[in-house]
Design an enzyme around this catalytic site. Structure first.
Site, PDB file in Angstrom:
ATOM      1  N   LYS A  35       3.585  -2.953  51.041  1.00 28.66           N
ATOM      2  CA  LYS A  35       2.085  -2.585  50.806  1.00 28.66           C
ATOM      3  C   LYS A  35       1.569  -3.972  50.111  1.00 28.66           C
ATOM      4  CE  LYS A  35      -2.547  -1.757  50.895  1.00 28.66           C
ATOM      5  NZ  LYS A  35      -2.078   0.043  51.030  1.00 28.66           N
ATOM      6  N   THR A  75      -1.208   4.135  47.707  1.00 27.58           N
ATOM      7  CA  THR A  75      -0.713   3.269  47.925  1.00 27.58           C
ATOM      8  C   THR A  75      -0.415   3.057  46.160  1.00 27.58           C
ATOM      9  OG1 THR A  75      -2.300   1.393  48.980  1.00 27.58           O
ATOM     10  CG2 THR A  75      -0.797   0.635  47.330  1.00 27.58           C
TER      11      THR A  75
END
Length: 297
Positions: free
Chosen positions: A177, A102
């Site tokens: 995300k 991420t």
């Protein structure tokens, strides 16, 4: 046989790479702490046709068909991938890079641009589902990249995914995300307050869970974390340190777009309190620790 390198063998990367080895891929693992790579290789002894490790990330990636990464943050990814001696420069033309880390959408786009320059395919593919999802091969993967890149990456990701969604072009997976983490933060904040209210009123918390998990309040977090939050157990993989890193990305994206996310910003402050109280490595459900424990009636 598709040759794969997997960079980053932590709580998420190690089981993901393990699924690939068991599926019959030739997998070379790399981890900055080499002892973790050695432990990963030892755990997979006899379970794949070819499981090897390298002490150098670029060497691990050289001549591979697909290179996957699950690292830490923007700085970690930049250090490993970019520049002279980096992973992207070591990859062969036509290979595919998949980033499960991420990171910021801006960095994902930068990586995609560099891959295009080098003749590589690139997919930004952050995951959701936590350590259990990785271990059980049931991750949700949100992807950004071209159709051609997705066609190369999807057959590999299928081996540890329950759902793969191609969101859009480079950076779109990371933007998704950020949305995911904002939603989780809000759910956990409400769940923490619900648990404390149930405890304060003295009702049977198991019965409360049974009742409300079948209605509109139901969520994955409720099903999987209500009882452990009641018991004060917070060792389920995805640490508060990482959640705060992810929320910083989301809040940064919002600021850049002139958008306010007041709930996410407030929850981030609550997480900062738990961090300061020694909960940095506890999982995200430890958010409940910012609320004082109560004596049941």
């Amino acid at each position: 046989m598709t040759a794969i390198a997997f960079l980053g063998l932590g709580v998420m990367g190690a089981p993901m790479a393990g699924h690939l080895a068991r599926a019959g891929f030739a997998v070379t693992g790399y981890n900055r702490t080499f002892a973790k790579a050695e432990a990963w290789q030892k755990a997979l002894a006899g379970e794949g046709p070819s499981v090897s490790i390298e002490a150098d990330a670029a060497q691990a990636a050289a001549d591979k068909d697909v290179v996957l990464a699950c690292l830490g943050n923007d700085a970690d990814v930049t250090a490993v991938l970019l520049g002279e001696g980096g992973v992207l420069a070591a990859m062969r033309k036509g290979a595919t890079f998949v980033d499960h880390t991420t990171i910021s959408p801006a960095l994902a786009r930068r990586i995609a641009e560099e891959c295009a320059r080098l003749g590589l395919h690139a997919v930004d593919a952050p995951v959701s589902g936590g350590q259990a999802g990785a271990e059980n091969g049931r991750l949700a993967i949100m992807c950004g990249g071209s159709d051609a890149a997705m066609a190369k990456a999807a057959p590999v990701m299928d081996n540890y995914a329950a759902r793969i969604v191609h969101i859009g072009g480079p950076g779109a997976g990371q933007a998704c995300k950020a949305v995911n983490q904002v939603c989780i933060a809000g759910v956990l904040a409400g769940l923490a307050e619900g648990v404390r209210l149930a405890q304060a009123t003295g009702v049977d918390t198991d019965k409360v869970l049974e009742a409300i998990s079948g209605g509109a309040a139901q969520s994955w977090q409720m099903e999987n974390r209500w009882q452990t939050m009641v018991r004060g157990e917070f060792d389920f993989g995805f640490a508060i340190d990482w959640m705060r890193k992810d929320l910083a990305i989301a809040l940064g994206e919002a600021k850049a777009e002139g958008l306010s996310l007041p709930v996410a910003a407030l929850v981030d402050q609550f997480y900062a309190q738990v961090q300061a109280a020694g909960g940095a490595r506890q999982d995200t459900s430890a958010l409940i620790r910012h609320l004082p424990e109560v004596n049941s009636k």
